[in-house]
Write a protein that holds these residues in place. Sequence first.
Motif, PDB file in Angstrom:
ATOM      1  N   UNK A 150      14.382  39.300  70.475  1.00 24.47           N
ATOM      2  CA  UNK A 150      13.744  40.569  70.818  1.00 24.47           C
ATOM      3  C   UNK A 150      12.337  40.715  70.253  1.00 24.47           C
ATOM      4  N   UNK A 151      11.940  39.854  69.312  1.00 29.75           N
ATOM      5  CA  UNK A 151      10.640  40.004  68.652  1.00 29.75           C
ATOM      6  C   UNK A 151       9.463  39.597  69.542  1.00 29.75           C
ATOM      7  N   UNK A 152       9.724  39.307  70.801  1.00 27.86           N
ATOM      8  CA  UNK A 152       8.638  38.995  71.734  1.00 27.86           C
ATOM      9  C   UNK A 152       7.725  40.196  71.948  1.00 27.86           C
ATOM     10  N   UNK A 153       8.298  41.396  71.826  1.00 26.71           N
ATOM     11  CA  UNK A 153       7.548  42.628  72.025  1.00 26.71           C
ATOM     12  C   UNK A 153       7.796  43.571  70.850  1.00 26.71           C
ATOM     13  N   UNK A 154       6.947  44.582  70.726  1.00 26.81           N
ATOM     14  CA  UNK A 154       7.094  45.594  69.686  1.00 26.81           C
ATOM     15  C   UNK A 154       7.694  46.845  70.313  1.00 26.81           C
ATOM     16  N   UNK A 155       8.899  47.190  69.882  1.00 21.96           N
ATOM     17  CA  UNK A 155       9.566  48.382  70.406  1.00 21.96           C
ATOM     18  C   UNK A 155      10.530  48.922  69.361  1.00 21.96           C
TER      19      UNK A 155
ATOM     20  N   UNK B 190       1.492  36.082  68.672  1.00 20.36           N
ATOM     21  CA  UNK B 190       1.853  36.412  70.044  1.00 20.36           C
ATOM     22  C   UNK B 190       3.314  36.050  70.345  1.00 20.36           C
ATOM     23  N   UNK B 191       4.085  37.026  70.736  1.00 19.93           N
ATOM     24  CA  UNK B 191       5.506  36.911  71.085  1.00 19.93           C
ATOM     25  C   UNK B 191       6.402  36.525  69.905  1.00 19.93           C
ATOM     26  N   UNK B 192       5.851  36.495  68.708  1.00 17.38           N
ATOM     27  CA  UNK B 192       6.655  36.324  67.493  1.00 17.38           C
ATOM     28  C   UNK B 192       6.295  37.471  66.540  1.00 17.38           C
TER      29      UNK B 192
ATOM     30  N   UNK C  78       9.791  43.826  62.636  1.00 13.64           N
ATOM     31  CA  UNK C  78      11.236  43.975  62.637  1.00 13.64           C
ATOM     32  C   UNK C  78      11.925  43.615  61.327  1.00 13.64           C
ATOM     33  N   UNK C  79      11.355  42.694  60.564  1.00 21.32           N
ATOM     34  CA  UNK C  79      12.078  42.146  59.425  1.00 21.32           C
ATOM     35  C   UNK C  79      11.378  42.437  58.095  1.00 21.32           C
TER      36      UNK C  79
ATOM     37  N   UNK D 117      12.813  28.931  68.263  1.00 21.72           N
ATOM     38  CA  UNK D 117      11.431  28.505  68.470  1.00 21.72           C
ATOM     39  C   UNK D 117      11.291  27.902  69.859  1.00 21.72           C
ATOM     40  N   UNK D 118      10.166  28.216  70.480  1.00 24.53           N
ATOM     41  CA  UNK D 118       9.953  27.734  71.841  1.00 24.53           C
ATOM     42  C   UNK D 118       8.489  27.785  72.244  1.00 24.53           C
ATOM     43  N   UNK D 119       8.241  28.338  73.410  1.00 23.46           N
ATOM     44  CA  UNK D 119       6.905  28.302  74.001  1.00 23.46           C
ATOM     45  C   UNK D 119       5.899  29.111  73.200  1.00 23.46           C
ATOM     46  N   UNK D 120       4.644  28.692  73.319  1.00 23.53           N
ATOM     47  CA  UNK D 120       3.527  29.356  72.653  1.00 23.53           C
ATOM     48  C   UNK D 120       2.680  30.036  73.725  1.00 23.53           C
ATOM     49  N   UNK D 121       2.687  31.355  73.800  1.00 17.65           N
ATOM     50  CA  UNK D 121       2.015  32.057  74.897  1.00 17.65           C
ATOM     51  C   UNK D 121       0.512  31.807  74.978  1.00 17.65           C
TER      52      UNK D 121
END
Length: 281
Positions: free
Chosen positions: A50-55, A123-125, A130-131, A179-183
Motif C-alpha cells: 500500500x505504500x505506493x501512495x500516501x493515504x 517514488x512509490x515507496x 506509514x511506518x 521490492x520491484x519496479x522503480x517508477x
Amino acid sequence: MSKVNIGLIQMTCDERIEVNIEKSIAKVREAAAQGAQIVCLQELYHSQYFAQTVSVDNYQLAIPHDHRAITSMQELAKELGIVLIVPFYEWAAKGVYFNSAAVFDETGKHLGTTRKNHIPDGPQYHEKYYFTPGNTGYPVYHTKFGKIGIGICWDEWFPEVARILTLKGADILFYPSAIGSEPDHPELSTKAAWTKAISSHGIHNGVFVAAVNRVGQEQEMSFYGGSFVSNPMGDILQSMDEQEGILVQDVNLEEIEFARNLLQFLRDRRTDTYGPILEKC
C-alpha cells in the motif's frame, strides 16, 4: 542440530486480507510437507504493498497481534511443528504503526517481534508516512532449528544490520521483502543488485541468507520475486523466478565454521577504528 530445512513463500497478494491469510496457510502447509522447518513469509504478507501512495485510509490496514492474520499463523506453527516468521503491518497504539515480523516457534510460542529499523522514502515507496522506525533493535531468536535474525526489506541493504545479527549469534539471516519496479527508471531492474548485495552478507559474516520477495502486479508496481537461499560463501543454493511458488532448501550449519576459519573477517575486525561509521557524514 546441524542440518536445517528453510522454506520461503513467494506469492502474489490480493486486496482482501482474508484471501492472503488462507493462501499463505495453504502454502505454509505445502512447505512443511516438503520438510521445511523454518518458514518465512514475505514482507507485509497480509496485504498488497500500500505504500505506493500516501493515504490516511491505508492506516486501517495496520493490525494488532490478536488479529487472525497473526493468530492463525501462530496456531499453524504449533500444528506443523515449525518455526514461522510472519511479517505484517503492526498496530501498536493509536497513530503508531510498525513494519514488523513476528516469530513463532514449533510449540506456537511467540518468541518476539522484530520491527523494521531503516525506513525508506521515494517514488512509490512512501514508507516514512506509514511506518514508525523500529524500536526493538536487532534481536536474535534461539529456535529448535537454529539461531535466526531478521532484517525487513530496506534493512537488508545495510551491512551493519547483518554484522550486528551475526555478532549476536545468528546462523541464518532472514530478509522478508517487497521490492520491484522503480517508477523513475522503468527500464531498470534492481534484481541483480539486490541478489548480490544480500547474498554478500553471507560472505562478510559467514552465515546463511534467506531472502523472500513478493511477485505480481499491484497497482502501478511490478514485484520481481527472485527469492533465494545462499550459503556462507555467498553461493546461491536455490532461487526462484517471477512466478509464485515455494522454495525449500536444506542447509548444513557446519559450513559456517568452515567459512569463518577460511575468511577471518570476524577475527580481524578493528573496532577501535570504526568511530566514523557512527557519524552522519
